[in-house]
Design a protein around this motif. Structure first.
Motif, short mmCIF file in Angstrom:
data_model
loop_
_atom_site.label_atom_id
_atom_site.label_comp_id
_atom_site.label_asym_id
_atom_site.label_seq_id
_atom_site.Cartn_x
_atom_site.Cartn_y
_atom_site.Cartn_z
N LYS A 62 0.91 -1.63 -0.20
CA LYS A 62 -0.06 0.35 0.28
C LYS A 62 0.70 1.38 -0.24
O LYS A 62 2.08 0.93 0.70
CB LYS A 62 -1.11 -0.01 1.19
N VAL A 63 0.64 2.36 -1.17
CA VAL A 63 0.87 3.26 -0.77
C VAL A 63 0.74 4.23 0.03
O VAL A 63 -0.24 4.79 0.11
CB VAL A 63 1.34 4.26 -2.65
N LEU A 64 2.26 4.84 1.03
CA LEU A 64 1.57 6.26 1.70
C LEU A 64 1.79 7.08 1.77
O LEU A 64 1.18 7.79 2.04
CB LEU A 64 2.80 5.23 3.27
N VAL A 65 3.37 7.46 1.13
CA VAL A 65 3.67 8.88 1.23
C VAL A 65 5.07 8.75 -0.60
O VAL A 65 5.16 7.45 -1.30
CB VAL A 65 4.86 9.40 2.49
N GLN A 66 4.22 9.91 -1.28
CA GLN A 66 4.54 10.29 -2.19
C GLN A 66 5.94 11.83 -1.70
O GLN A 66 5.19 13.04 -1.90
CB GLN A 66 4.10 10.18 -3.67
N ALA A 67 7.24 11.36 -1.96
CA ALA A 67 7.71 12.59 -1.99
C ALA A 67 9.49 12.44 -2.54
O ALA A 67 9.35 11.62 -2.94
CB ALA A 67 7.92 12.59 -0.27
N LYS A 68 10.38 13.63 -1.98
CA LYS A 68 11.42 14.07 -2.39
C LYS A 68 12.41 13.18 -1.21
O LYS A 68 12.19 14.53 -0.18
CB LYS A 68 11.99 15.19 -3.22
N ASP A 69 13.36 12.84 -1.20
CA ASP A 69 14.19 12.77 -0.12
C ASP A 69 15.11 13.83 -0.15
O ASP A 69 14.82 15.08 -0.86
CB ASP A 69 15.63 11.54 -1.03
N LYS A 70 16.06 13.78 0.77
CA LYS A 70 16.60 14.94 1.22
C LYS A 70 17.77 15.13 0.05
O LYS A 70 18.34 15.11 -1.02
CB LYS A 70 18.29 14.60 2.64
N LYS A 71 18.33 16.86 0.07
CA LYS A 71 19.06 17.72 -0.82
C LYS A 71 20.44 16.74 -1.26
O LYS A 71 21.68 17.22 -0.25
CB LYS A 71 18.62 18.99 -0.61
N ILE A 72 20.66 16.36 -1.89
CA ILE A 72 22.22 15.97 -2.63
C ILE A 72 23.16 17.10 -3.11
O ILE A 72 22.68 17.38 -3.85
CB ILE A 72 22.61 14.91 -3.16
N ASP A 73 24.27 18.24 -2.70
CA ASP A 73 25.00 18.60 -3.41
C ASP A 73 25.81 18.16 -4.02
O ASP A 73 26.54 17.07 -3.86
CB ASP A 73 25.45 19.90 -2.08
N VAL A 74 25.72 18.53 -5.93
CA VAL A 74 26.84 18.29 -6.65
C VAL A 74 27.99 19.31 -6.56
O VAL A 74 27.21 20.44 -7.15
CB VAL A 74 26.10 17.48 -7.89
N ILE A 75 29.24 19.36 -6.01
CA ILE A 75 29.53 20.49 -6.31
C ILE A 75 30.86 19.51 -7.62
O ILE A 75 31.62 18.75 -7.23
CB ILE A 75 30.51 20.63 -4.96
N LYS A 76 30.92 20.38 -9.18
CA LYS A 76 32.46 20.87 -9.42
C LYS A 76 33.11 21.64 -8.93
O LYS A 76 33.18 23.35 -9.01
CB LYS A 76 32.20 20.94 -10.99
#
Length: 115
Positions: A62-76
């Motif tokens: 059963k689907v409980l939550v649709q969300a986004k994960d923590k922010k990941i910083d990508v640095i070049k």
């Protein structure tokens, strides 16, 4: 009893009642979903391993939550070149609760009484 199933290019070990964070599914919150790519079902010595999939094996959830994960910083960064770029990414995910597992092999004691 537990099962190993595949979705979103990854494999997950599931027991009834578990909550799993999986790759995003196209389903609304509260919907029932079913995973049919089951690789292994059973418990202890009573395991059923698929080649590659278990025939008739299904994992209901059963689907409980649709969300986004923590922010990941990508640095070049390139030293001494005055080059710095930062970019952020938040991976979408689906949180599901396992409600049932089917396709398990019969118990040895039950099979012996039928004969």
């Amino acid at each position: 009893m537990y099962a190993v199933f595949k979705t979103g290019g990854k494999q997950y070990r599931a027991v009834k009642g578990d909550t799993l964070k999986i790759e995003k599914l196209n389903a609304e919150e509260g919907d029932a979903v079913e995973f049919d790519q089951v690789l292994l079902v059973g418990e202890g010595e009573n395991l059923k391993v698929g080649t590659p999939l278990v025939s008739g094996g299904k994992v209901q959830a059963k689907v409980l939550v649709q969300a986004k994960d923590k922010k990941i910083d990508v640095i070049k960064f390139r030293r001494r070149q005055n080059y710095r770029r930062t970019h952020g990414h938040r991976q979408p995910f689906t949180l599901v609760e396992i409600t049932g597992i089917s396709g398990a092999p019969r118990k040895k004691a039950a099979a012996a009484t039928e004969e």
